[in-house]
Write a protein that holds these residues in place. Structure first.
Motif, PDB file in Angstrom:
ATOM      1  N   PHE A 106       0.814  -1.213   0.000  1.00 24.43           N
ATOM      2  CA  PHE A 106       0.000   0.000   0.000  1.00 24.43           C
ATOM      3  C   PHE A 106       0.846   1.261   0.000  1.00 24.43           C
ATOM      4  N   SER A 186      -5.266  -2.545   7.914  1.00 26.90           N
ATOM      5  CA  SER A 186      -6.242  -1.534   7.495  1.00 26.90           C
ATOM      6  C   SER A 186      -7.521  -1.645   8.317  1.00 26.90           C
ATOM      7  N   LEU A 284      -2.032   8.082   8.328  1.00 27.31           N
ATOM      8  CA  LEU A 284      -2.723   8.113   7.041  1.00 27.31           C
ATOM      9  C   LEU A 284      -1.863   8.924   6.091  1.00 27.31           C
ATOM     10  N   THR A 288      -3.840   7.341   0.607  1.00 30.35           N
ATOM     11  CA  THR A 288      -4.899   6.617   1.296  1.00 30.35           C
ATOM     12  C   THR A 288      -6.144   7.480   1.422  1.00 30.35           C
TER      13      THR A 288
END
Length: 460
Positions: A106, A186, A284, A288
């Protein structure tokens, strides 16, 4: 070496699978020889465990198999996209029935880039699998992937999908939405946000997501292993599209909490996002937030048909018996950064006040009452202040935290003993300067224990 592959066999009625406590019929598959790339990730690991339970011969490929927990039924394979020409991998590919690519990141870190993990590495691997005659490929992508997507993550996923769809055998590109996995990072983040007393969110908060439960995703992937005519592209989504605030409110309700949120201008959210970079527990990044604000949904009928049963709705994601554990875990993850910050500030401010704010003469008088010789009192005063500052700073480096916490506890114990012997009147002080050492010591001890690795991982 195509003759080495397990031949596809028939199916038998009467096998069962468990879903939300109910037993539902499914069909048994002939054993397959399956390689899972990216098996260190939660989806790859869970998928591998389930395939092993169903009797398949499973190979789990990951960057560092030595750090993974042992699995007596699956074989661990060291694999890195940077070394695609590994001889053992080439030999294994020639014997496979199914190749599953669950590798993904990610954010770019530790020398891994989106281009390496989502594009170059998979494209090379798929070409090798095609030459080796692998008959089936399942490639896990992400809902929202596309060449014109607003984030590099999504765009890189789309390029990897393009390579997968050129695979000459049976191929399915699976694009999951948000996945609810109780042990996932997550999901942990969303549970933390759901437990906040008040949540700011970009106005109007209308972007929709379509979360899917981890078990529904894994069961669908297993169905694709033996599907007689697998679809080339399919969205893995839950049954209900929700705005993100509504999804978080649903999770909060399952945890026994009422979430309140209020709309804020995007520029204030950008500031909040920047601030969370200093709080590892709820960090964050801009990409995202962009993906969450952009939202993505799809028709759920195809995935439900694949499962052959109803999809689990978000309101049922958290079983009642799991709610206390998930709540405690989320609260710990959310409050640990605050606890560390409070501890650090306490030591830093104490050092600053001792050295530059509190009257030096009064400090030296206290040291004299504690039987510190006048010749070394200034050194003791400023040395202790410097040590406080050091202990406030070193705890921010993870590798030093455990040693720092032990030194903090030792110093608190030493100061408490000295004051008890030579300055006992401070125990009766109305502001409780010594009594407050007790909750501070308890907090530091808790932080120390939470930093300890699990007993089974201490040797690694």
């Amino acid at each position: 070496m195509a003759e080495q592959r397990q031949q596809h066999g028939g199916t038998e009625a009467g096998a069962t699978t468990r879903h939300q406590g109910a037993t539902q019929p499914t069909r048994a598959m002939a054993p397959r020889r399956i390689l899972i790339i990216g098996a260190n990730g939660l989806i790859g690991r869970t998928l591998g465990e389930e395939l092993v339970r169903q009797g398949h011969e499973v190979f789990l490929a990951m960057r560092n198999p030595d750090s993974d927990r042992p699995n007596e039924h699956a074989r661990l394979l060291r694999f890195d996209f940077s070394t695609p020409d590994d001889h053992a991998l080439q030999s294994l590919l020639r014997t496979l029935d199914v190749l599953i690519n669950a590798a993904g990141i990610f954010s770019e870190r530790d020398g891994q880039s989106f281009d390496d993990v989502h594009v170059k590495g998979p494209c090379t691997l798929f070409e090798q699998a095609a030459r080796a005659g692998v008959p089936r490929l399942i490639h896990i992508s992400a809902l929202g992937a596309g060449p014109g997507a607003p984030t590099r993550f999504w765009r890189s996923k789309a390029l990897g999908d393009h390579c997968a769809l050129r695979f000459p055998g049976d191929v399915t590109v699976v694009r999951p939405s948000l996945v609810f996995a109780p042990k996932g990072a997550s999901t942990g983040l969303f549970l933390q946000l759901a437990l906040l007393p008040v949540l700011p969110f970009p106005a109007p908060g209308g972007a929709r997501v379509q979360p899917i439960h981890q078990q529904d995703l894994v069961d669908g992937l297993i169905a694709l292993v033996d599907h007689p005519c697998p679809p080339p592209l399919i969205a893995a989504v839950g049954p209900v599209p929700l705005t993100l605030p509504a999804y978080l409110a649903t999770l909060a309700d399952a945890l026994g909490h009422r979430l309140r949120w209020f709309p804020v201008a995007p520029r204030w959210m950008d500031l909040a996002t920047a601030l969370t970079r200093w709080m590892p527990g709820i960090a964050l990044d801009a990409d995202t937030m962009t993906m969450l604000a952009h939202g993505n949904t799809a028709a759920s009928g195809a995935w439900q048909t694949l499962l052959g049963r109803p999809l689990r709705a978000p309101i049922d994601f958290v079983p009642r018996h799991q709610a206390p554990e998930l709540r405690t875990r989320a609260l710990l993850r959310a409050t640990l950064p605050l606890a560390r910050a409070a501890n650090a500030v306490t030591w830093l401010v104490t050092g600053w006040v001792s050295a530059f704010v509190y009257p030096t003469a009064a400090s030296l008088a206290l040291l004299a009452q504690a039987q510190v010789p006048a010749t070394v009192a200034p050194l003791a005063l400023y040395g202790a202040a410097a040590l406080d500052v050091v202990l406030g700073l070193t705890m921010w480096k993870r590798a030093w935290r455990r040693a720092t916490y032990r030194l903090q506890l030792a110093l608190i114990a030493f100061y408490t003993v000295v004051i008890t012997v030579w300055l006992p009147g401070y125990w009766a002080h109305p502001y409780g300067p010594i009594v407050k050492n007790l909750p501070l010591a308890a907090l530091i001890y808790l932080l120390l224990r939470l930093e300890e690795p699990p007993r089974g991982h201490r040797r690694r």
